[in-house]
Design an enzyme around this catalytic site. Structure first.
Site, PDB file in Angstrom:
ATOM      1  CB  CYS A   1      -0.908  -0.005   1.228  1.00 15.79           C
ATOM      2  SG  CYS A   1      -2.041   1.390   1.274  1.00 15.79           S
ATOM      3  CG  LEU A   2       4.329   3.604  -2.045  1.00 14.53           C
ATOM      4  CD1 LEU A   2       4.691   4.236  -0.699  1.00 14.53           C
ATOM      5  CD2 LEU A   2       5.572   2.973  -2.664  1.00 14.53           C
TER       6      LEU A   2
END
Length: 184
Positions: free
Chosen positions: A112-113
């Site tokens: 999750c970026l």
């Protein structure tokens, strides 16, 4: 000059006779951009190394990320980066190859970026992704998690979170999940 032309024509006819096409192979723009991105990486090998498979699968890059500070310092974390044909218009898909206890990386390796999602622009490159992953290791984000339990622990009890990270990096079980041994 005429001999060269005659030789080229003879080669072309020979290929046609063998059923081979004489059209040159087209290189995808995404591959050209990827090669440029890799040439421009300017990071110490003590922080990151990368491997490409240009012969086998030119659209895949393996990263070895080595955070030097934070909860995850001392480990080497491997990621696969899969480049789409639409790169750089669309971001690559990045997967962590280890099961680690991290709020922004789930046990399946999804990362999750924001810059791999809504913040992606074609101006970003592979080095931007590496820096983003390093930042997640230096400063895990409990407010945008994939692993909600890790995020909750990070926010509510940072010392307990640190203990769980240390325990998990040694290949132990945290809350019923076995993690990969990263630190020996």
């Amino acid at each position: 000059m005429l001999k060269l032309r005659a030789l080229a024509e003879a080669k072309a006819k020979a290929k046609e006779g063998q059923g081979q096409e004489t059209t040159p192979q087209v290189i995808k723009p995404s591959l050209i951009r990827l090669k440029k991105d890799l040439e421009n990486i300017d990071l110490s090998e003590q922080i990151c190394e990368y491997t490409t498979y240009l012969d086998e699968n030119p659209m895949r890059v393996n990263l070895a990320i080595k955070p030097d500070i934070g909860y995850y310092a001392g480990g080497t974390y491997y990621f696969n980066v899969f480049i789409k044909d639409t790169y750089p218009m669309e971001p690559p898909v990045v997967k962590c190859m280890h099961r680690i206890y991290h709020p922004n990386i789930d046990i399946d390796g999804n990362v999750c970026l924001n810059l791999l999602r809504e913040d992606w622009t074609p101006a970003l490159d592979i080095q931007s992704i590496i820096i983003g992953i390093l930042f997640l290791f230096h400063e895990p984000n409990g407010r945008d998690p994939l692993n909600k339990d890790a995020a909750k622990t990070l926010i509510e009890d940072p010392l307990r979170f640190e203990n769980k990270v240390n325990h998990s990096l040694r290949g132990n079980n945290i809350d019923g999940v076995w993690y990969d041994k990263i630190i020996y």
